[in-house]
Design a protein around this motif. Structure first.
Motif, mmCIF file in Angstrom:
data_model
loop_
_atom_site.group_PDB
_atom_site.id
_atom_site.type_symbol
_atom_site.label_atom_id
_atom_site.label_comp_id
_atom_site.label_asym_id
_atom_site.label_seq_id
_atom_site.Cartn_x
_atom_site.Cartn_y
_atom_site.Cartn_z
ATOM 1 N N LYS A 163 -3.172 5.919 -2.127
ATOM 2 C CA LYS A 163 -2.268 6.234 -1.006
ATOM 3 C C LYS A 163 -1.012 6.944 -1.300
ATOM 4 O O LYS A 163 -0.616 5.956 -2.405
ATOM 5 N N PRO A 164 -0.278 7.349 -0.862
ATOM 6 C CA PRO A 164 0.862 7.707 -1.067
ATOM 7 C C PRO A 164 1.882 5.655 -0.862
ATOM 8 O O PRO A 164 2.101 5.311 0.019
ATOM 9 N N LEU A 165 2.886 5.530 -2.032
ATOM 10 C CA LEU A 165 3.748 4.173 -1.545
ATOM 11 C C LEU A 165 4.301 3.849 -1.040
ATOM 12 O O LEU A 165 4.444 4.756 0.105
ATOM 13 N N SER A 166 3.821 2.993 0.238
ATOM 14 C CA SER A 166 4.247 2.765 1.123
ATOM 15 C C SER A 166 5.719 2.146 0.653
ATOM 16 O O SER A 166 6.318 1.673 -0.424
ATOM 17 N N HIS A 167 6.903 2.199 1.679
ATOM 18 C CA HIS A 167 8.103 1.316 1.490
ATOM 19 C C HIS A 167 8.484 0.039 1.146
ATOM 20 O O HIS A 167 9.111 -0.615 0.195
ATOM 21 N N SER A 168 7.167 -1.235 1.516
ATOM 22 C CA SER A 168 6.991 -1.967 1.123
ATOM 23 C C SER A 168 6.783 -2.109 -0.479
ATOM 24 O O SER A 168 7.070 -3.202 -1.530
ATOM 25 N N HIS A 169 5.776 -1.698 -1.244
ATOM 26 C CA HIS A 169 5.533 -1.068 -2.471
ATOM 27 C C HIS A 169 6.334 -0.119 -3.093
ATOM 28 O O HIS A 169 6.434 -0.080 -4.381
ATOM 29 N N GLY A 170 7.581 -0.103 -2.620
ATOM 30 C CA GLY A 170 8.581 0.642 -3.584
ATOM 31 C C GLY A 170 8.664 2.075 -3.707
ATOM 32 O O GLY A 170 9.426 2.562 -4.155
ATOM 33 N N GLY A 171 7.706 2.285 -2.420
ATOM 34 C CA GLY A 171 8.229 3.914 -2.286
ATOM 35 C C GLY A 171 9.188 4.512 -1.984
ATOM 36 O O GLY A 171 10.572 4.018 -1.020
#
Length: 221
Positions: A158-166
């Protein structure tokens, strides 16, 4: 009792995945980071050394490659997506002890960006900076050129979420997870290794899983 026990074993994986999905979604929308204190938020823990981190999108995200290179370049998110993508699946190991097995990451090989920029003869290391305004990391040039070091756009397919550094983070598969800098915004080629945020606070610069920081975890490769 045996029947109930068997039912519990059968349903536990589904309940666990549901809980992880819920907590992971909560962490992504939690500006305080407090949800990272809950058990197993998506299998990962939320860490940030900054009090707050701005959100970036395809419209305003930029990644610069500069320093000791012949062709400094700035990439948009769309430009990174158009480059050849590499997918690797590794266990993620945090130096604090938690581990998330068989995690897919996908993105652009860092070596591809370095080759496109043209590293000069004096360039022997890479410094990474982040748009949280605080975090930094480093690799030697040979480490950065490994095939399992990515400028990562996806995690868990999945596209990187904000909390995972996206939307973009570094991923250094064979090293402890603090080397995989989140919210990546700058790649600078330098003549020498410059210790990153945690290395200035005592962590090992060369953070190979199972061979550094006094730990003996199973390597991820």
């Amino acid at each position: 009792m045996l029947g109930l026990g068997a039912a519990g074993v059968a349903t536990a994986p589904y309940l666990q995945r549901g809980l992880e999905s819920f907590l992971g979604a909560a962490a992504d929308k939690d500006p305080t980071g407090l949800s990272g204190l809950l058990p197993n938020g998506g299998g990962f823990r939320y860490y940030s050394v900054a009090s707050s981190v701005p959100r970036k999108s395809g419209q305003n995200y930029r990644l610069t490659v500069d320093g000791l290179v012949d062709r400094p370049t700035t990439y948009t998110l769309d430009a990174l997506r158009k480059l050849p993508q590499t997918r690797v699946v590794r266990d993620v190991q945090c130096v604090t002890g938690w581990r998330v097995p068989d995690t897919p990451f996908a993105g652009v090989k860092l070596s591809l960006l370095l080759d496109a920029a043209g590293v000069r003869a004096q360039g022997r290391a890479i410094r990474f900076t982040c748009f949280d305004g605080t975090y930094s990391e480093s690799l030697t040039l040979p480490q950065a050129r490994r095939d399992d070091v990515l400028v990562c756009l996806q995690m868990q397919d999945k596209p990187l979420s904000h909390s995972h550094g996206g939307p973009v983070r570094l991923y250094v598969a064979p090293m402890y997870f603090y080397k995989s800098a989140k919210w990546l915004s700058g790649i600078t080629v330098t003549s020498d290794v410059r210790p990153g945020y945690w290395e200035e606070r005592g962590y090992d610069v060369d953070a190979w899983v199972g061979r550094s920081n006094g730990r003996s975890d199973t390597p991820t490769v």
